[in-house]
Design a protein around this motif. Structure first.
Motif, mmCIF file in Angstrom:
data_model
loop_
_atom_site.group_PDB
_atom_site.id
_atom_site.type_symbol
_atom_site.label_atom_id
_atom_site.label_comp_id
_atom_site.label_asym_id
_atom_site.label_seq_id
_atom_site.Cartn_x
_atom_site.Cartn_y
_atom_site.Cartn_z
ATOM 1 N N SER A 142 27.988 32.586 13.444
ATOM 2 C CA SER A 142 29.217 33.151 14.085
ATOM 3 C C SER A 142 30.130 32.162 14.856
ATOM 4 N N THR A 143 29.643 31.176 15.470
ATOM 5 C CA THR A 143 30.608 30.266 16.112
ATOM 6 C C THR A 143 31.637 29.601 15.247
ATOM 7 N N ALA A 144 30.743 29.383 13.928
ATOM 8 C CA ALA A 144 31.725 28.773 12.710
ATOM 9 C C ALA A 144 32.784 29.691 12.037
ATOM 10 N N GLY A 145 32.482 30.863 12.029
ATOM 11 C CA GLY A 145 33.400 31.954 11.838
ATOM 12 C C GLY A 145 34.488 32.081 12.796
ATOM 13 N N MET A 146 34.035 32.309 13.989
ATOM 14 C CA MET A 146 35.309 32.359 15.136
ATOM 15 C C MET A 146 36.147 31.080 15.085
ATOM 16 N N THR A 147 35.610 30.050 14.750
ATOM 17 C CA THR A 147 36.393 28.850 14.921
ATOM 18 C C THR A 147 37.268 28.651 13.726
ATOM 19 N N VAL A 148 36.889 28.871 12.681
ATOM 20 C CA VAL A 148 37.761 28.990 11.497
ATOM 21 C C VAL A 148 38.713 30.244 11.545
ATOM 22 N N ALA A 149 38.354 31.061 12.178
ATOM 23 C CA ALA A 149 39.503 32.193 11.931
ATOM 24 C C ALA A 149 40.692 31.717 12.737
ATOM 25 N N ASP A 150 40.600 30.792 13.835
ATOM 26 C CA ASP A 150 41.820 30.555 14.403
ATOM 27 C C ASP A 150 42.372 29.282 13.948
ATOM 28 N N ILE A 151 42.175 28.853 13.014
ATOM 29 C CA ILE A 151 42.645 27.723 12.227
ATOM 30 C C ILE A 151 43.786 28.146 11.164
ATOM 31 N N ASP A 152 45.111 27.355 11.285
ATOM 32 C CA ASP A 152 46.095 27.498 10.434
ATOM 33 C C ASP A 152 46.054 26.707 9.322
ATOM 34 N N PRO A 153 45.827 27.161 8.268
ATOM 35 C CA PRO A 153 45.416 26.596 6.980
ATOM 36 C C PRO A 153 46.487 25.725 6.435
ATOM 37 N N SER A 154 48.008 26.111 6.988
ATOM 38 C CA SER A 154 49.089 25.337 6.648
ATOM 39 C C SER A 154 49.248 24.202 7.281
ATOM 40 N N TYR A 166 37.913 24.612 4.648
ATOM 41 C CA TYR A 166 38.540 25.745 5.210
ATOM 42 C C TYR A 166 38.128 27.004 4.363
ATOM 43 N N GLU A 167 38.562 27.034 3.148
ATOM 44 C CA GLU A 167 38.261 28.213 2.347
ATOM 45 C C GLU A 167 36.573 28.527 1.937
ATOM 46 N N TYR A 168 35.957 27.441 1.824
ATOM 47 C CA TYR A 168 34.498 27.350 1.842
ATOM 48 C C TYR A 168 33.859 28.212 2.988
ATOM 49 N N LEU A 169 34.177 27.892 4.245
ATOM 50 C CA LEU A 169 33.677 28.281 5.461
ATOM 51 C C LEU A 169 34.202 29.566 5.529
ATOM 52 N N VAL A 170 35.463 30.166 5.186
ATOM 53 C CA VAL A 170 35.658 31.509 5.183
ATOM 54 C C VAL A 170 34.906 32.327 4.349
ATOM 55 N N SER A 171 34.757 31.861 2.929
ATOM 56 C CA SER A 171 33.670 32.868 2.240
ATOM 57 C C SER A 171 32.531 32.832 2.580
ATOM 58 N N ARG A 172 31.811 31.804 3.296
ATOM 59 C CA ARG A 172 30.627 31.835 3.732
ATOM 60 C C ARG A 172 30.323 32.519 5.167
ATOM 61 N N THR A 173 31.092 32.520 6.035
ATOM 62 C CA THR A 173 31.005 33.285 7.394
ATOM 63 C C THR A 173 31.571 34.340 7.408
#
Length: 478
Positions: free
Chosen positions: A345-357, A368-375
């Motif tokens: 849950s924390t990992a997903g909330m953190t990665v959601a605020d990251i700007d991939p650019s 980044y893409e791996y965490l998005v797919s796993r969380t």
């Protein structure tokens, strides 16, 4: 097809609505299609899914626009675990009949459940992996993958059939009969499943014939035309006690039964337990190996990101781009650490605020893409619920933030795009609202929000044109 008299288009009818002419050929075609549809409906009710699929496909050969038959065929495929084929039939049905079609609700229920779609994707991948293992000769690994498939999708009949075939090949007939019986409960008259069950019955019959005595050792009854009857003389003599003999026979029977259990059943039970233990060890070893490989990959990527972060800090750049890149890398490291601690849950909330650019290296973007797919499965429901709560309470700033986070994991959600557009419109951010509505209209033409998006987009365009007119009038007055 058109009416032969007035050339009016005929769809699902043999009577022309204009001149009331009845085309005999069209009538026979529609009656044949309805007959096969009724046969498919009857077979589906008694769980003869494969027979129902054959009848429904025959009905569609006569009349491809019969949406009832196509929708029922999609449901049959869904019950057989063929989700992709089911979605294909429902999409074609919506194409032929866009209004008042129940297939639209079926598609929506599947698309609005990201977890279900992920399970479907995983099931297909594992089934294909099992086929690849079989091509390479790794039958044990194929059995493990097929067990995972039937656990993820208990209706996938093809996985049951392949697993039962492997059990037959390994001479594990009891396990094969159990798996194939589960497949028959889903589809009673599936030809492939019935053929495998007949093969098991034939194997069992061969074993019974081997155990039966040969023909020459059987007793033959001789019919004598002149039988001799010998009368027994009555005597009170008995040479021993019959009660003692019965007791001795019982004791001997118990001893023989215990010997049979010890010699036959116990080794068989031990062998079965050893096989189950070996299967469990192989499965757990495979899971541990996959987990260790993931941890090793993530650890190496964390080390790379840490070095990259340290290098950025040592360079002490003063530009805003460098600062955002460093912050993005640091947030990504925190998300990776939370994921390695199983705090999805924390990992997903953190990665959601990251700007991939803002991520400079390709390794960072891969992580980044791996965490998005796993969380995604863990946080999507929470993000959407928070967004709806803020939207209902008219806290549009926070609502926009959570809708954007949700779209990171589910970028094709027409519902989230619609509410994000409404949020921007309430914040008078008409450019972003227009982008959301146009994306729904262009990319989700079959969505239920298309009409609403078109209406609000027209409001924005009208407001923009009025504002431009007022500006030009004020400039002319000056």
């Amino acid at each position: 097809m058109n009416c032969p008299r007035c050339h009016t288009p005929l769809e699902n009818t043999y009577r022309c609505p204009n001149c009331q002419y009845e085309d005999p050929m069209m009538k026979r075609i529609i009656f044949a299609a309805n007959y096969h549809y009724n046969q498919g409906l009857y077979k589906a009710r008694i769980r003869d899914l494969s027979g129902a699929a054959v009848s429904l496909r025959m009905s569609l050969k006569y009349n491809k626009r019969q949406t009832d038959a196509r929708n029922l065929l999609g449901l049959v495929y869904y019950q057989m675990g063929e989700i992709v084929d089911a979605l294909s039939e429902w999409v074609i049905s919506v194409h032929f009949k866009s209004q008042g079609n129940v297939a639209r609700n079926y598609i929506k229920k599947v698309q609005n459940n990201p977890g279900k779609l992920q399970v479907i994707n995983t099931t297909i991948q594992k089934y294909n992996l099992a086929l690849r293992y079989l091509e390479e000769g790794n039958q044990d690994l194929a059995v493990i993958e097929l067990k995972k498939v039937v656990n993820l999708n208990p209706n996938y009949i093809r996985a049951y059939q392949l697993l039962g075939l492997l059990y037959i090949h390994h001479k594990q007939y009891a396990a094969a009969r159990k798996i194939l019986s589960r497949a028959l409960k889903l589809d009673r008259n599936n030809i492939t499943t019935v053929r495998y069950m007949n093969e098991l019955a034939e194997i069992a019959g061969q074993k019974n014939r081997k155990r039966s005595p040969v023909e020459g050792q059987r007793f033959v009854q001789i019919k004598d035309p002149n039988p001799i009857v010998i009368e027994r003389s009555k005597s009170n003599y008995s040479d021993f006690n019959t009660g003692t003999l019965s007791f001795v026979n019982i004791v001997i029977g118990i001893i023989i039964g215990a010997a049979v259990v010890g010699l036959l059943l116990v080794p068989s039970m031990r062998r079965s337990n050893r096989l189950e233990y070996n299967d469990a060890v192989t499965e757990y070893s495979s899971q541990i190996s996959d987990r260790n490989e993931q941890i090793s990959t993530l650890q190496s990527q964390v080390d790379t990101l840490t070095q990259e972060n340290d290098r950025l800090k040592n360079n002490s750049g003063d530009t805003t781009a460098a600062q955002s890149q460093s912050e993005a890398e640091a947030a990504l490291i925190q998300a990776v650490k939370a994921y390695m601690d199983n705090d999805y849950s924390t990992a997903g909330m953190t990665v959601a605020d990251i700007d991939p650019s803002a991520l400079a290296s390709e390794d960072s973007r891969d992580v980044y893409e791996y965490l998005v797919s796993r969380t995604g499965d863990t946080v999507t429901d929470q993000l959407f619920g928070e967004a709806q709560t803020y939207y209902d309470s008219r806290d549009y700033m926070n609502a926009a933030t959570y809708y954007r986070r949700y779209l990171v994991f589910v970028p094709d959600s027409d519902e989230a795009l619609y509410y994000l557009g409404r949020t921007y419109q309430n914040l008078t951010d008409f450019d972003n609202a227009r982008a959301c509505y146009e994306q729904i209209i262009n990319d989700h033409s079959d969505s239920e929000y298309v009409d609403e998006a078109q209406r609000y987009l027209s409001q924005i365009e009208s407001a923009s044109s009025e504002t431009q007119t007022e500006t030009e009038s004020a400039a002319a007055a000056q």
